[in-house]
Design a protein around this motif. Structure first.
Motif, mmCIF file in Angstrom:
data_model
loop_
_atom_site.group_PDB
_atom_site.id
_atom_site.type_symbol
_atom_site.label_atom_id
_atom_site.label_comp_id
_atom_site.label_asym_id
_atom_site.label_seq_id
_atom_site.Cartn_x
_atom_site.Cartn_y
_atom_site.Cartn_z
ATOM 1 N N ARG A 1 2.601 1.288 3.833
ATOM 2 C CA ARG A 1 2.286 0.072 4.582
ATOM 3 C C ARG A 1 2.343 -1.127 3.645
ATOM 4 O O ARG A 1 2.045 -1.020 2.460
ATOM 5 C CB ARG A 1 0.887 0.204 5.184
ATOM 6 C CG ARG A 1 0.487 -0.896 6.160
ATOM 7 C CD ARG A 1 -0.834 -0.501 6.827
ATOM 8 N NE ARG A 1 -1.379 -1.502 7.706
ATOM 9 C CZ ARG A 1 -1.297 -1.497 9.030
ATOM 10 N NH1 ARG A 1 -0.650 -0.518 9.648
ATOM 11 N NH2 ARG A 1 -1.857 -2.440 9.755
ATOM 12 N N ASN B 1 -0.125 4.421 1.673
ATOM 13 C CA ASN B 1 -0.184 4.395 3.135
ATOM 14 C C ASN B 1 1.154 4.046 3.775
ATOM 15 O O ASN B 1 1.216 3.871 4.995
ATOM 16 C CB ASN B 1 -1.246 3.386 3.593
ATOM 17 C CG ASN B 1 -2.625 3.771 3.148
ATOM 18 O OD1 ASN B 1 -2.998 4.937 3.210
ATOM 19 N ND2 ASN B 1 -3.400 2.809 2.667
ATOM 20 N N GLN C 1 0.863 -1.178 0.000
ATOM 21 C CA GLN C 1 0.000 0.000 0.000
ATOM 22 C C GLN C 1 0.906 1.236 0.000
ATOM 23 O O GLN C 1 1.107 1.858 1.047
ATOM 24 C CB GLN C 1 -0.897 0.020 1.232
ATOM 25 C CG GLN C 1 -1.795 -1.170 1.394
ATOM 26 C CD GLN C 1 -2.499 -1.150 2.741
ATOM 27 O OE1 GLN C 1 -2.844 -0.102 3.269
ATOM 28 N NE2 GLN C 1 -2.713 -2.318 3.306
#
Length: 182
Positions: free
Chosen positions: A98, A96, A93
Motif C-alpha cells: 500500500r 502492506n 507501506q
C-alpha cells in the motif's frame, strides 16, 4: 513484501503531461507552491518562507527517492517543463502493498483536469510498476476539489477521522480514500 527501487528515476507521461524529477533548478517553482497559502490551504505544514525552505523540501524529496521510501514528480505540461505541481507516493507501506498518494497544484491550473490526469497515470504506475495492492489518499474533509478528483479516479471513502491531527493550535479531521487493485 515489496521492494521499491526508484533508480533510474521513472519519467512518466500522459497525453498532456510529463511527470519528471524535481531538481534544485526547480527551487523557485517549489517555493511558489509551498509558500502559496491557497496551495497549502489543506496541507497541515508550515508555509515556505524562503527559497532555502524550498531547497530543504527538494532535499527531503531526493532523500526519499534515494532510500526508496517515497517518490515525487514535478507536474509539467509537455510544451513547458516548468513545474506547476507536485505529485507522488508520500508514504510507502511495502509490508502492506500500500502507498499514499498526494498532490498539489498552483491555483491558476485548477479546474483543468491536470491532477485527475496525473492521478490516473500514477494509479497505473502504482499497480503495474510498483505492484501495489491498494492506494490511499488522506485529505482534509473541506477539500472538495481533491475529493472530486479521487471520486473521478474511483477511490472509495474509507474513513473520516475526527480531530486526529493537531496542527497550528487546533485539531484537524482527516478523510481517507482508497483504491484497490482489482
Amino acid at each position: 513484501m515489496l521492494n521499491f527501487n526508484f533508480a533510474p528515476f521513472p519519467i512518466v507521461e500522459t497525453d498532456r503531461l510529463i511527470l519528471r524529477r524535481i531538481t534544485n533548478d526547480d527551487v523557485n517553482e517549489v517555493f511558489e507552491l509551498r509558500s502559496n497559502p491557497e496551495t497549502m490551504k489543506y496541507i497541515p505544514r508550515p508555509l515556505a518562507k524562503t527559497t532555502e525552505d524550498a531547497l530543504e523540501h527538494i532535499a527531503m524529496i531526493e532523500e526519499k527517492i534515494a532510500t526508496n521510501n517515497g517518490i515525487n514528480w514535478g507536474i509539467t505540461l509537455k510544451d513547458n517543463l516548468k513545474v506547476l505541481g507536485i505529485i507522488g507516493y508520500y508514504r510507502l507501506q511495502p509490508e502492506n502493498y500500500r502507498a499514499e498518494i498526494g498532490y498539489m497544484l498552483l491555483p491558476e491550473f485548477h479546474g483543468k483536469g491536470i491532477i485527475t490526469e496525473a492521478v490516473k497515470r500514477l494509479i497505473t504506475y502504482g499497480f503495474n510498476d510498483l505492484k501495489l495492492h491498494s492506494i490511499e489518499a488522506v485529505i482534509d474533509p473541506e477539500n472538495f476539489a481533491s475529493e472530486k478528483v479521487l471520486q473521478k479516479c474511483n477511490f472509495i471513502k474509507e474513513a473520516h477521522l475526527k480531530e486526529s491531527e493537531f496542527y497550528d493550535g487546533k485539531f484537524l479531521d482527516k478523510v481517507i480514500y482508497s483504491l484497490l487493485n482489482q
